[in-house]
Design a protein around this motif. Structure first.
Motif, PDB file in Angstrom:
ATOM      1  N   THR A   7       0.804  -1.223   0.000  1.00  0.00           N
ATOM      2  CA  THR A   7       0.000   0.000   0.000  1.00  0.00           C
ATOM      3  C   THR A   7       0.835   1.270   0.000  1.00  0.00           C
ATOM      4  O   THR A   7       0.325   2.338  -0.326  1.00  0.00           O
ATOM      5  N   SER A   8       2.103   1.192   0.423  1.00  0.00           N
ATOM      6  CA  SER A   8       3.001   2.345   0.564  1.00  0.00           C
ATOM      7  C   SER A   8       2.555   3.280   1.681  1.00  0.00           C
ATOM      8  O   SER A   8       3.007   4.424   1.754  1.00  0.00           O
ATOM      9  N   VAL A   9       1.690   2.794   2.573  1.00  0.00           N
ATOM     10  CA  VAL A   9       1.228   3.576   3.714  1.00  0.00           C
ATOM     11  C   VAL A   9       2.286   3.529   4.820  1.00  0.00           C
ATOM     12  O   VAL A   9       2.833   2.468   5.125  1.00  0.00           O
ATOM     13  N   LEU A  10       2.562   4.673   5.411  1.00  0.00           N
ATOM     14  CA  LEU A  10       3.458   4.767   6.556  1.00  0.00           C
ATOM     15  C   LEU A  10       2.620   5.021   7.801  1.00  0.00           C
ATOM     16  O   LEU A  10       2.054   6.098   7.974  1.00  0.00           O
ATOM     17  N   HIS A  11       2.545   4.023   8.661  1.00  0.00           N
ATOM     18  CA  HIS A  11       1.743   4.151   9.878  1.00  0.00           C
ATOM     19  C   HIS A  11       2.493   4.990  10.920  1.00  0.00           C
ATOM     20  O   HIS A  11       3.726   4.912  11.026  1.00  0.00           O
ATOM     21  N   ARG A  27       1.270  11.931 -12.306  1.00  0.00           N
ATOM     22  CA  ARG A  27       0.933  11.416 -13.628  1.00  0.00           C
ATOM     23  C   ARG A  27      -0.181  10.373 -13.542  1.00  0.00           C
ATOM     24  O   ARG A  27      -1.095  10.358 -14.386  1.00  0.00           O
ATOM     25  N   LEU A  28      -0.131   9.493 -12.552  1.00  0.00           N
ATOM     26  CA  LEU A  28      -1.179   8.484 -12.397  1.00  0.00           C
ATOM     27  C   LEU A  28      -2.521   9.128 -12.060  1.00  0.00           C
ATOM     28  O   LEU A  28      -3.570   8.718 -12.575  1.00  0.00           O
ATOM     29  N   SER A  29      -2.492  10.116 -11.188  1.00  0.00           N
ATOM     30  CA  SER A  29      -3.734  10.745 -10.737  1.00  0.00           C
ATOM     31  C   SER A  29      -4.455  11.476 -11.856  1.00  0.00           C
ATOM     32  O   SER A  29      -5.670  11.725 -11.760  1.00  0.00           O
ATOM     33  N   ALA A  30      -3.736  11.817 -12.918  1.00  0.00           N
ATOM     34  CA  ALA A  30      -4.354  12.513 -14.044  1.00  0.00           C
ATOM     35  C   ALA A  30      -5.031  11.566 -15.023  1.00  0.00           C
ATOM     36  O   ALA A  30      -5.731  12.027 -15.937  1.00  0.00           O
ATOM     37  N   LEU A  31      -4.878  10.257 -14.824  1.00  0.00           N
ATOM     38  CA  LEU A  31      -5.480   9.286 -15.737  1.00  0.00           C
ATOM     39  C   LEU A  31      -6.924   9.008 -15.330  1.00  0.00           C
ATOM     40  O   LEU A  31      -7.233   8.902 -14.139  1.00  0.00           O
ATOM     41  N   PRO A  32      -7.812   8.849 -16.286  1.00  0.00           N
ATOM     42  CA  PRO A  32      -9.224   8.596 -15.953  1.00  0.00           C
ATOM     43  C   PRO A  32      -9.411   7.233 -15.308  1.00  0.00           C
ATOM     44  O   PRO A  32      -8.881   6.227 -15.778  1.00  0.00           O
ATOM     45  N   GLY A  33     -10.158   7.222 -14.209  1.00  0.00           N
ATOM     46  CA  GLY A  33     -10.502   5.966 -13.553  1.00  0.00           C
ATOM     47  C   GLY A  33      -9.414   5.369 -12.691  1.00  0.00           C
ATOM     48  O   GLY A  33      -9.596   4.284 -12.133  1.00  0.00           O
ATOM     49  N   VAL A  34      -8.276   6.045 -12.556  1.00  0.00           N
ATOM     50  CA  VAL A  34      -7.161   5.537 -11.752  1.00  0.00           C
ATOM     51  C   VAL A  34      -7.135   6.270 -10.423  1.00  0.00           C
ATOM     52  O   VAL A  34      -7.127   7.502 -10.386  1.00  0.00           O
ATOM     53  N   ARG A  35      -7.119   5.518  -9.323  1.00  0.00           N
ATOM     54  CA  ARG A  35      -7.039   6.117  -7.991  1.00  0.00           C
ATOM     55  C   ARG A  35      -5.795   5.613  -7.280  1.00  0.00           C
ATOM     56  O   ARG A  35      -5.596   4.412  -7.139  1.00  0.00           O
ATOM     57  N   VAL A  36      -4.967   6.538  -6.850  1.00  0.00           N
ATOM     58  CA  VAL A  36      -3.784   6.192  -6.064  1.00  0.00           C
ATOM     59  C   VAL A  36      -4.211   6.070  -4.609  1.00  0.00           C
ATOM     60  O   VAL A  36      -4.858   6.960  -4.052  1.00  0.00           O
ATOM     61  N   VAL A  71      -2.406   1.345  -6.845  1.00  0.00           N
ATOM     62  CA  VAL A  71      -3.480   2.028  -7.569  1.00  0.00           C
ATOM     63  C   VAL A  71      -4.676   1.098  -7.741  1.00  0.00           C
ATOM     64  O   VAL A  71      -4.528  -0.125  -7.843  1.00  0.00           O
ATOM     65  N   HIS A  72      -5.851   1.719  -7.784  1.00  0.00           N
ATOM     66  CA  HIS A  72      -7.087   0.991  -8.027  1.00  0.00           C
ATOM     67  C   HIS A  72      -7.658   1.449  -9.360  1.00  0.00           C
ATOM     68  O   HIS A  72      -7.743   2.642  -9.649  1.00  0.00           O
ATOM     69  N   ARG A  73      -8.034   0.452 -10.158  1.00  0.00           N
ATOM     70  CA  ARG A  73      -8.673   0.746 -11.433  1.00  0.00           C
ATOM     71  C   ARG A  73      -9.506  -0.461 -11.827  1.00  0.00           C
ATOM     72  O   ARG A  73      -8.993  -1.578 -11.882  1.00  0.00           O
ATOM     73  N   PRO A  74     -10.806  -0.311 -12.042  1.00  0.00           N
ATOM     74  CA  PRO A  74     -11.611  -1.464 -12.447  1.00  0.00           C
ATOM     75  C   PRO A  74     -10.990  -2.162 -13.657  1.00  0.00           C
ATOM     76  O   PRO A  74     -10.564  -1.517 -14.615  1.00  0.00           O
ATOM     77  N   GLY A  75     -10.927  -3.495 -13.581  1.00  0.00           N
ATOM     78  CA  GLY A  75     -10.323  -4.254 -14.665  1.00  0.00           C
ATOM     79  C   GLY A  75      -8.810  -4.193 -14.690  1.00  0.00           C
ATOM     80  O   GLY A  75      -8.185  -4.422 -15.735  1.00  0.00           O
ATOM     81  N   ALA A  76      -8.182  -3.925 -13.537  1.00  0.00           N
ATOM     82  CA  ALA A  76      -6.727  -3.752 -13.495  1.00  0.00           C
ATOM     83  C   ALA A  76      -5.983  -4.986 -13.967  1.00  0.00           C
ATOM     84  O   ALA A  76      -4.905  -4.874 -14.562  1.00  0.00           O
ATOM     85  N   TRP A  97      -6.542  -4.039  -8.365  1.00  0.00           N
ATOM     86  CA  TRP A  97      -5.424  -3.313  -7.770  1.00  0.00           C
ATOM     87  C   TRP A  97      -4.118  -3.677  -8.464  1.00  0.00           C
ATOM     88  O   TRP A  97      -3.899  -4.826  -8.841  1.00  0.00           O
ATOM     89  N   LEU A  98      -3.230  -2.686  -8.588  1.00  0.00           N
ATOM     90  CA  LEU A  98      -1.886  -2.883  -9.128  1.00  0.00           C
ATOM     91  C   LEU A  98      -0.888  -2.129  -8.259  1.00  0.00           C
ATOM     92  O   LEU A  98      -1.179  -1.034  -7.767  1.00  0.00           O
TER      93      LEU A  98
END
Length: 375
Positions: free
Chosen positions: A173-177, A299-308, A319-324, A351-352
């Motif tokens: 996830t790249s999350v830093l707790h 760059r990823l956030s500017a793509l349609p349907g892509v959520r970081v 990233v989450h994208r339907p049909g990844a 997810w990718l």
């Protein structure tokens, strides 16, 4: 939706829902043995493996080459142990060198067979759970919620869990707790394993060292910190890592470790990478990585349907994208390898995970990904 608690057995997942309402059907069990290197085949640009690929500095290469002249002698871990201990301001008896961080999880699983209720916080690196299950443990999972950016709520971990494993920063996830949230999980009678394999990739304004790391904490009962030298220094093939914790706990783990488990060259690398020069170099690399990561996220956030997911803090983004999964296959056809998400508990085929690379590589990748998404 909050973090969910599930139990797994070798016969398959046994989902237990703490929320009200009817239980969900059990999901298909993820392939815990799948790792990013399986995604990479010759001819593909590698965005699936999170190992930094850069020329090895002389201060690391020279000791490795010199160590080859001493291979007739059995490995002596004492100098490396002392160097790592000095880096983390600990006595040497609070350090155990391992053949990569992965060996540390195997030692935990084998040495702590008396653990009554082991819990792994997911999504995270799957090898800890795989090692526990291989050793006969019945593992429970705390599944963090993507709607909450996979943030850790310590209250979701069962109070009577006597072995808890959590990753920080978390792969994939790249999350830093926050260190404070992790510290809340420590208590007498519990072993708290914090996987800090990517801690040296993190950076925070105004923080001199690694933000949110527990590696220097000696006041938390039962804390075991797992570290790796694989990622930043490109040493995946050498297999070198270490554990930090209470001497009595490390003695139990060492008793489960084969003799001379860490090779002479790996010990030389551990010594070199614990030096002040190496630590300073890590901080500079982390700063460059942060800039490259911001570029990738933008760059990823500017793509349609892509959520970081969340606020990425390490050498990769999720990233989450339907049909990844179908997107991943199309990327492979175009020469790009990324990490599938459906082998991580708590994720799925939408997810990718994408490794952070230099801006030129990122831009070339985004151009291909945009064409695929527009098709």
């Amino acid at each position: 939706m909050r973090a969910q608690l599930t139990g797994t057995t070798e016969a398959g997942p046994d989902v237990r829902q703490p929320q009200r309402g009817a239980p969900r059907p059990a999901a298909v069990e993820p392939d815990l043995g799948h790792h990013g290197d399986a995604e990479v085949t010759p001819g593909l640009v590698d965005l699936a493996v999170n190992v930094r690929r850069a020329p090895m500095p002389d201060w690391l290469a020279d000791p490795l080459v010199a160590a080859l002249g001493g291979l007739a002698a059995y490995p002596d871990p004492v100098p490396a142990r002392a160097a790592v201990a000095a880096r983390h301001r600990r006595p040497p008896e609070e350090v155990l060198l391992t053949a990569g961080a992965a060996e540390g999880f195997v030692l935990v699983a084998r040495a702590l067979r008396d653990a009554r209720r082991p819990v792994v916080v997911h999504p995270q690196f799957t090898e800890p759970e795989a090692a526990l299950r291989a050793a006969g443990h019945a593992v429970e999972r705390v599944l963090l919620d993507p709607a909450e950016d996979f943030r850790l709520d310590p209250a979701r971990v069962p109070a009577d869990a006597d072995l808890v494993i959590v990753c920080n920063p978390t792969n994939p996830t790249s999350v830093l707790h926050p260190a404070g949230a992790l510290a809340e999980l420590a208590r007498p009678g519990r072993t708290l394993v914090v996987d800090e394999a990517f801690a040296d990739t993190t950076l925070a304004p105004g923080v001199e060292g690694e933000p949110e790391s527990l590696a220097d904490r000696r006041d938390l009962p039962g804390l075991l910190v797992v570290r790796s030298l694989t990622k930043t220094w490109g040493l995946a093939g050498l297999r070198v890592g270490y554990l930090l914790g209470e001497p009595a706990l490390l003695d139990r783990l060492a008793a489960a470790q084969p003799l001379w488990a860490v090779s002479t060259p790996a010990l030389a690398a551990a010594t070199a990478c614990a030096s002040p020069a190496a630590v300073a170099a890590e901080r500079a690399i982390a700063a460059g990585l942060a800039a490259d990561r911001e570029h990738l996220v933008a760059r990823l956030s500017a793509l349609p349907g892509v959520r970081v997911a969340g606020r990425p803090a390490s050498a990769f983004v999720l990233v989450h994208r339907p049909g990844a999964n179908q997107v991943r296959e199309r990327l492979r056809e175009r020469g790009w390898a990324v990490r599938r998400g459906d082998t991580f508990p708590g994720l799925g085929p939408d997810w990718l995970r994408i490794a952070v690379r230099d801006p030129a590589t990122t831009d070339a990748f985004i151009d291909v990904l945009a064409e695929i998404l527009e098709a």
